[in-house]
Every structure is written in structure tokens, then in C-alpha cells.
Design a protein around this motif. Structure first.
Motif, PDB file in Angstrom:
ATOM      1  N   PRO A 298       0.821  -1.212   0.000  1.00  0.00           N
ATOM      2  CA  PRO A 298       0.000   0.000   0.000  1.00  0.00           C
ATOM      3  C   PRO A 298       0.859   1.269   0.000  1.00  0.00           C
ATOM      4  O   PRO A 298       1.847   1.358   0.713  1.00  0.00           O
ATOM      5  N   VAL A 299       0.459   2.251  -0.818  1.00  0.00           N
ATOM      6  CA  VAL A 299       1.196   3.508  -0.964  1.00  0.00           C
ATOM      7  C   VAL A 299       0.248   4.661  -0.668  1.00  0.00           C
ATOM      8  O   VAL A 299      -0.795   4.802  -1.314  1.00  0.00           O
ATOM      9  N   ALA A 300       0.613   5.488   0.301  1.00  0.00           N
ATOM     10  CA  ALA A 300      -0.267   6.571   0.749  1.00  0.00           C
ATOM     11  C   ALA A 300      -0.666   7.488  -0.396  1.00  0.00           C
ATOM     12  O   ALA A 300      -1.835   7.865  -0.544  1.00  0.00           O
ATOM     13  N   GLY A 301       0.309   7.875  -1.215  1.00  0.00           N
ATOM     14  CA  GLY A 301       0.031   8.820  -2.294  1.00  0.00           C
ATOM     15  C   GLY A 301      -0.984   8.315  -3.294  1.00  0.00           C
ATOM     16  O   GLY A 301      -1.766   9.095  -3.847  1.00  0.00           O
ATOM     17  N   LEU A 302      -0.998   7.005  -3.530  1.00  0.00           N
ATOM     18  CA  LEU A 302      -1.973   6.446  -4.463  1.00  0.00           C
ATOM     19  C   LEU A 302      -3.384   6.565  -3.912  1.00  0.00           C
ATOM     20  O   LEU A 302      -4.334   6.847  -4.646  1.00  0.00           O
ATOM     21  N   PHE A 303      -3.540   6.359  -2.603  1.00  0.00           N
ATOM     22  CA  PHE A 303      -4.851   6.535  -1.976  1.00  0.00           C
ATOM     23  C   PHE A 303      -5.304   7.993  -2.058  1.00  0.00           C
ATOM     24  O   PHE A 303      -6.485   8.275  -2.277  1.00  0.00           O
ATOM     25  N   VAL A 304      -4.358   8.915  -1.878  1.00  0.00           N
ATOM     26  CA  VAL A 304      -4.706  10.342  -1.923  1.00  0.00           C
ATOM     27  C   VAL A 304      -5.170  10.737  -3.322  1.00  0.00           C
ATOM     28  O   VAL A 304      -6.189  11.425  -3.491  1.00  0.00           O
ATOM     29  N   ILE A 305      -4.438  10.307  -4.339  1.00  0.00           N
ATOM     30  CA  ILE A 305      -4.801  10.645  -5.717  1.00  0.00           C
ATOM     31  C   ILE A 305      -6.164  10.053  -6.078  1.00  0.00           C
ATOM     32  O   ILE A 305      -7.024  10.725  -6.658  1.00  0.00           O
ATOM     33  N   HIS A 306      -6.371   8.791  -5.719  1.00  0.00           N
ATOM     34  CA  HIS A 306      -7.648   8.157  -6.039  1.00  0.00           C
ATOM     35  C   HIS A 306      -8.777   8.812  -5.246  1.00  0.00           C
ATOM     36  O   HIS A 306      -9.893   9.005  -5.760  1.00  0.00           O
ATOM     37  N   LEU A 329       0.015   5.245   6.650  1.00  0.00           N
ATOM     38  CA  LEU A 329       1.066   4.856   5.709  1.00  0.00           C
ATOM     39  C   LEU A 329       2.063   5.975   5.436  1.00  0.00           C
ATOM     40  O   LEU A 329       3.179   5.717   4.982  1.00  0.00           O
ATOM     41  N   SER A 330       1.681   7.207   5.691  1.00  0.00           N
ATOM     42  CA  SER A 330       2.512   8.348   5.326  1.00  0.00           C
ATOM     43  C   SER A 330       3.593   8.605   6.369  1.00  0.00           C
ATOM     44  O   SER A 330       3.319   8.674   7.565  1.00  0.00           O
ATOM     45  N   SER A 332       5.704  11.253   5.695  1.00  0.00           N
ATOM     46  CA  SER A 332       6.043  12.643   5.375  1.00  0.00           C
ATOM     47  C   SER A 332       5.099  13.595   6.121  1.00  0.00           C
ATOM     48  O   SER A 332       3.879  13.460   6.035  1.00  0.00           O
ATOM     49  N   THR A 333       5.670  14.572   6.817  1.00  0.00           N
ATOM     50  CA  THR A 333       4.854  15.568   7.516  1.00  0.00           C
ATOM     51  C   THR A 333       3.981  16.336   6.532  1.00  0.00           C
ATOM     52  O   THR A 333       2.801  16.612   6.796  1.00  0.00           O
ATOM     53  N   GLU A 334       4.571  16.671   5.369  1.00  0.00           N
ATOM     54  CA  GLU A 334       3.834  17.415   4.355  1.00  0.00           C
ATOM     55  C   GLU A 334       2.621  16.632   3.862  1.00  0.00           C
ATOM     56  O   GLU A 334       1.513  17.175   3.746  1.00  0.00           O
ATOM     57  N   LEU A 335       2.818  15.343   3.587  1.00  0.00           N
ATOM     58  CA  LEU A 335       1.710  14.535   3.090  1.00  0.00           C
ATOM     59  C   LEU A 335       0.669  14.304   4.184  1.00  0.00           C
ATOM     60  O   LEU A 335      -0.534  14.319   3.923  1.00  0.00           O
ATOM     61  N   LYS A 336       1.120  14.110   5.422  1.00  0.00           N
ATOM     62  CA  LYS A 336       0.174  13.942   6.527  1.00  0.00           C
ATOM     63  C   LYS A 336      -0.716  15.173   6.670  1.00  0.00           C
ATOM     64  O   LYS A 336      -1.931  15.063   6.873  1.00  0.00           O
ATOM     65  N   THR A 337      -0.103  16.361   6.554  1.00  0.00           N
ATOM     66  CA  THR A 337      -0.868  17.605   6.646  1.00  0.00           C
ATOM     67  C   THR A 337      -1.877  17.697   5.511  1.00  0.00           C
ATOM     68  O   THR A 337      -3.039  18.089   5.715  1.00  0.00           O
ATOM     69  N   GLU A 338      -1.438  17.324   4.302  1.00  0.00           N
ATOM     70  CA  GLU A 338      -2.342  17.371   3.158  1.00  0.00           C
ATOM     71  C   GLU A 338      -3.510  16.407   3.342  1.00  0.00           C
ATOM     72  O   GLU A 338      -4.658  16.724   3.027  1.00  0.00           O
ATOM     73  N   ILE A 339      -3.221  15.222   3.869  1.00  0.00           N
ATOM     74  CA  ILE A 339      -4.281  14.243   4.100  1.00  0.00           C
ATOM     75  C   ILE A 339      -5.308  14.780   5.100  1.00  0.00           C
ATOM     76  O   ILE A 339      -6.525  14.675   4.882  1.00  0.00           O
ATOM     77  N   GLU A 340      -4.825  15.368   6.191  1.00  0.00           N
ATOM     78  CA  GLU A 340      -5.742  15.909   7.204  1.00  0.00           C
ATOM     79  C   GLU A 340      -6.584  17.046   6.629  1.00  0.00           C
ATOM     80  O   GLU A 340      -7.787  17.156   6.905  1.00  0.00           O
TER      81      GLU A 340
END
Length: 351
Positions: A298-306, A329-330, A332-340
Motif C-alpha cells: 500500500p502507498v499513501a500517495g496512491l490513496f490520496v490521488i484516487h 502509511l505516510s 512525510s509531515t507534508e503529506l500527513k498535513t495534506e491528508i488531514e
């Protein structure tokens, strides 16, 4: 971390991205190129296995450069042993070339240390091992433009340099197998690299049609090594030129060119999202779902894009579910912030 697809709509930015993708980290200008005849091995001492004076026609070789002080080299040894065991009956010989002093012969004290290392790591090093006299490192690794180790060279059954890179690179095993079963054509790899460089030059000279023609040839010759270049071509078509041509092009990439490449499928979904049409989003949804399905882990970025695609189609419940899966799965602080941030947005929109 998987990079989210944040493509620029400007030609200059696209050229910068393409030029960056064409640069190989840790390399300088090479004198030994792909498809060149591989220089002979020159040893101070053969520490394990039978000496190799010539490359036997019809057999293939992996030449791996390492040192006792190199942690990544040591970590790659079990995999090289697995490759040797798996393909030995098909004519593969893995040779680990110790380059303790990078291009120079070593002192007696260092030679003793290397012998002791090889003896101590007998099980880890299930392949031929030689101590370089300085010549092999200069004529192969340094001549190929590499500054760092570990570095491996795959030599095909005609004695030519077929591939260079890190022994744990994603395509290492597939190239070894392709060289052995004759499905890997180094000539196509060389031609694709030449065309990719020429396409970048065309972009810089604002010869877009000529660049596209070359990229399409790269796509058919060697898409895996030039995936960013091929997907940039889709991005330019979608955003700058003729969106009506982008969907058939994207469909071909999804169904044929990158059908099993999760990261490329994710990038394609990101490009299609930015078109924002119903047809593009439908195709992005398929690409994103395939990307998640084809990913080995599993890749966090793929879930975010989908999730972004689903939210744009109004399917907030499924988008929220995907981002919840992405959170742990993330790294990265940057990606975690974007997810939230996106989670809060989707939850608000879902009412």
C-alpha cells in the motif's frame, strides 16, 4: 514517499521536469556506454570462485562493485546471492569486485582484512569474489560515470554492457532475466535514451511536434525508464494543446504501456484529474483503482490521488475511506498535513 502529481501547465516548467528526470543521480559523463563491449576483468586476487579471464559467449554476467566499509553494498549481497542461485543454470555468473580504495590496488593489510571479511560472510556472499588491482574499477565503474557504490553492470551474452545501476533497483532482476532469455534488447534501450535527450532539446527549442514524435517512439521502445517523460507528454496534451487527444493517449498508457506500473498509473490519474471533465474523471478513476491494485505494498500517495478523483465525482464517503487508509502509511509531515486538510474538506462536503 510517492510524489503527488502537481504538474505545471507551462512549457518551461515541463521542460525543467523532463530535464531533471533525464539526469541520473550519482553519475558523471560516461566513457563506457550501454551496448559497448565490456572491458575484461583485471584481478589482484580471486578470493572466491573460479577466475574469469574472458566473458564466455552465450553466458551473462553481473559485475558488482563493493567495499567492506559500504553498508548498502553489504545489504545488497543477499539479493545478489539469490540472483546467482536463481539464474546459475541459465548461464549467469555474479562477480563481486572489491574496490576498497576505488581505482587503486590495496595494501597487504587491507587485502588481509578483505579476505577475512569474505571468509566470515561465506553464506551471505554466494557468488564469485575478486579483489581489484585498480584497473577494473577504472575501466568499468568509473568509466561508466559512477561515483558511488554499490554499482552493478549487467553484461549480456555477447559481452556487451546491457545495464548499469544499483543492484537493488526495481528493474535489476527483470533485466537479468531478459538478458538470459534474449527478450532484453540493449539496442532499443540505447535508442530510447538518444531519443529522450533529443526530445528535451526539441522542447527547449519550442519544437513541440518534433518532441512529441520522439517521445512516442520512446514510449514504444523503453517506457519504463522514461515514464515521467511519456506522462509529461500526456500532461502537455491535456492542459496546453488538444484535450480531445489526451483521453485516447491516456487510455493506451493505462491499458498497454503502464498496465502493471502502479506509480505511473497514479501519475496518469493525477493528470486526468486536472482536466476536470466527466470522461477524464471516469478514466482517472479506473487508473487510480488499478494503481492501488497493482502496487506491491500500500502507498499513501496512491490513496490520496484516487481519493481526489472520487471526491471530484461527489463520492465523498469512499474518498474519506481512502484517506483514512492513507494516514498511517505516510511518513512525510507534508503529506500527513495534506491528508488531514483533505479529510476535513471531504467531511464538510459530505454534509
Amino acid at each position: 514517499m510517492f510524489e503527488l502529481c502537481k504538474y505545471s501547465k507551462t512549457l518551461s516548467a515541463t521542460v525543467a521536469v523532463i530535464a531533471m528526470a533525464a539526469t541520473v543521480s550519482g553519475q558523471r559523463e560516461a566513457k563506457l556506454e550501454l551496448s559497448d563491449d565490456a572491458p575484461r576483468l583485471s584481478a589482484e586476487e580471486w578470493l572466491k570462485g573460479a577466475p574469469i579471464s574472458e566473458y564466455a559467449e552465450g553466458e551473462a554476467y553481473v559485475i558488482d562493485f563493493w567495499a567492506t566499509w559500504c553498508g548498502p553494498c553489504i545489504r545488497s549481497m543477499p539479493h545478489l546471492s539469490e540472483v546467482q542461485e536463481k539464474f546459475e543454470d541459465k548461464g549467469l555468473t555474479v562477480v563481486a569486485v572489491n574496490v576498497e580504495d576505488a581505482g587503486r590496488s590495496v595494501s597487504d593489510a587491507k587485502a588481509l582484512k578483505i579476505r577475512e571479511f569474505v571468509k566470515k560472510n561465506e553464506e551471505r556472499m554466494g557468488f564469485t569474489v575478486m579483489l581489484d588491482d585498480g584497473v577494473t574499477d577504472r575501466s568499468i565503474r568509473q568509466a561508466a560515470g559512477y561515483n558511488s557504490i554499490p554499482m552493478s553492470v549487467i553484461i549480456d551474452k555477447k559481452g556487451r554492457v546491457a545495464w548499469t545501476g544499483h543492484p537493488l533497483d526495481d528493474d535489476f532482476d527483470s533485466v537479468v532475466e531478459g538478458v538470459l532469455d534474449d527478450s532484453y534488447d540493449v539496442g532499443k534501450i540505447v535508442e530510447a535514451r538518444r531519443l529522450a535527450k533529443a526530445a528535451i532539446a526539441d522542447f527547449r527549442a519550442e519544437r513541440r511536434a518534433a518532441a512529441f514524435e520522439k517521445i512516442d517512439r520512446v514510449r514504444d521502445l523503453d517506457p519504463s525508464r522514461h515514464s515521467r517523460l511519456v506522462i509529461d507528454r500526456l500532461q502537455i496534451t491535456a492542459m496546453d494543446d488538444s484535450p480531445e487527444d489526451a483521453l485516447p493517449y491516456a487510455t493506451d498508457l493505462i491499458d498497454r504501456v503502464f498496465a502493471s506500473d502502479a506509480r505511473s498509473l497514479g501519475r496518469i490519474a493525477g493528470v486526468l484529474n486536472r482536466m476536470e471533465t466527466d470522461d477524464a474523471l471516469t478514466l482517472a478513476r479506473r487508473a487510480g483503482a488499478l494503481a492501488i491494485e497493482r502496487a506491491e505494498t500500500p502507498v499513501a500517495g496512491l490513496f490520496v490521488i484516487h481519493g481526489e478523483t472520487l471526491s471530484m465525482q461527489g463520492d465523498y464517503a469512499k474518498a474519506i475511506e481512502l484517506l483514512e487508509r492513507a494516514k498511517p502509511l505516510s511518513t512525510s509531515t507534508e503529506l500527513k498535513t495534506e491528508i488531514e486538510t483533505r479529510l476535513a474538506e471531504y467531511q464538510k462536503l459530505s454534509g
